[in-house]
Write a protein that holds these residues in place. Structure first.
Motif, PDB file in Angstrom:
ATOM      1  N   PRO A 227       1.953 -28.644  26.461  1.00 24.31           N
ATOM      2  CA  PRO A 227       2.471 -27.972  25.646  1.00 24.31           C
ATOM      3  C   PRO A 227       2.489 -26.866  25.194  1.00 24.31           C
ATOM      4  O   PRO A 227       2.206 -26.507  26.184  1.00 24.31           O
ATOM      5  N   CYS A 228       3.324 -26.301  24.135  1.00 28.15           N
ATOM      6  CA  CYS A 228       4.195 -25.119  24.618  1.00 28.15           C
ATOM      7  C   CYS A 228       3.425 -24.361  23.752  1.00 28.15           C
ATOM      8  O   CYS A 228       2.633 -24.842  22.501  1.00 28.15           O
ATOM      9  N   ALA A 229       3.513 -22.897  23.191  1.00 30.90           N
ATOM     10  CA  ALA A 229       2.873 -22.073  22.893  1.00 30.90           C
ATOM     11  C   ALA A 229       2.313 -22.256  21.014  1.00 30.90           C
ATOM     12  O   ALA A 229       3.592 -22.741  20.752  1.00 30.90           O
ATOM     13  N   THR A 230       1.722 -22.303  20.694  1.00 25.45           N
ATOM     14  CA  THR A 230       1.873 -22.328  18.895  1.00 25.45           C
ATOM     15  C   THR A 230       2.141 -21.157  18.400  1.00 25.45           C
ATOM     16  O   THR A 230       1.930 -20.548  18.715  1.00 25.45           O
ATOM     17  N   PHE A 231       2.327 -21.316  16.657  1.00 23.69           N
ATOM     18  CA  PHE A 231       3.304 -20.376  15.830  1.00 23.69           C
ATOM     19  C   PHE A 231       1.783 -18.884  15.974  1.00 23.69           C
ATOM     20  O   PHE A 231       0.736 -19.813  15.894  1.00 23.69           O
ATOM     21  N   GLY A 232       2.099 -18.096  15.904  1.00 22.52           N
ATOM     22  CA  GLY A 232       1.019 -17.248  15.732  1.00 22.52           C
ATOM     23  C   GLY A 232       0.072 -16.686  17.194  1.00 22.52           C
ATOM     24  O   GLY A 232      -0.672 -15.385  17.162  1.00 22.52           O
ATOM     25  N   ASN A 233       0.378 -16.818  18.333  1.00 28.99           N
ATOM     26  CA  ASN A 233      -0.351 -17.367  19.503  1.00 28.99           C
ATOM     27  C   ASN A 233       0.478 -16.671  20.589  1.00 28.99           C
ATOM     28  O   ASN A 233      -0.373 -16.363  21.602  1.00 28.99           O
ATOM     29  N   CYS A 234       1.868 -16.014  20.031  1.00 29.38           N
ATOM     30  CA  CYS A 234       2.168 -14.881  21.623  1.00 29.38           C
ATOM     31  C   CYS A 234       1.107 -13.164  21.794  1.00 29.38           C
ATOM     32  O   CYS A 234       0.616 -13.131  20.873  1.00 29.38           O
ATOM     33  N   ALA A 235       1.801 -12.876  22.797  1.00 30.65           N
ATOM     34  CA  ALA A 235       0.580 -12.206  23.558  1.00 30.65           C
ATOM     35  C   ALA A 235       2.051 -10.793  22.395  1.00 30.65           C
ATOM     36  O   ALA A 235       2.738 -10.445  21.795  1.00 30.65           O
TER      37      ALA A 235
END
Length: 105
Positions: free
Chosen positions: A27-35
């Motif tokens: 799964p790709c990153a979810t909303f709000g979980n980027c650096a």
């Protein structure tokens, strides 16, 4: 590679014979979980990639990289929104707060 469902990416390091399921599609990153310094772009995770490209680098993360009419906001691009907000628009003529003036230079 490139045959995963949308919102997943292909990871060639998976499926090494030690699982009971095919785990090659991650799964790709979810909303709000980027650096910090990145923004969330769900359109980038379309099932064809070999890395999680959902978190994209903010284009103007450095002071001085914004175009005329914009300024670099050091509190922006914190990895928690779905667009690049690293450059904010400057105040328009006639919209200054009381006690301040518009500097056109």
């Amino acid at each position: 590679a490139g045959e995963c469902e949308q919102y997943f990416y292909y990871d060639a390091t998976k499926c090494q014979g030690n699982t009971t399921v095919d785990d090659t599609c991650q799964p790709c990153a979810t909303f709000g979980n980027c650096a910090v310094g990145e923004y969330f772009d769900i359109g980038e995770c379309d099932g064809t990639g070999t890395t999680d490209s959902t978190c994209q680098p903010c284009e103007h993360a450095q002071i001085g990289s914004c175009t005329a009419g914009f300024f670099h906001d050091p509190t922006s691009c914190q990895g928690d929104i779905g667009y690049d907000d690293s450059c904010e628009p400057c105040t328009a003529l006639g919209e200054c707060d009381a006690g301040t003036y518009f500097n056109s230079s």
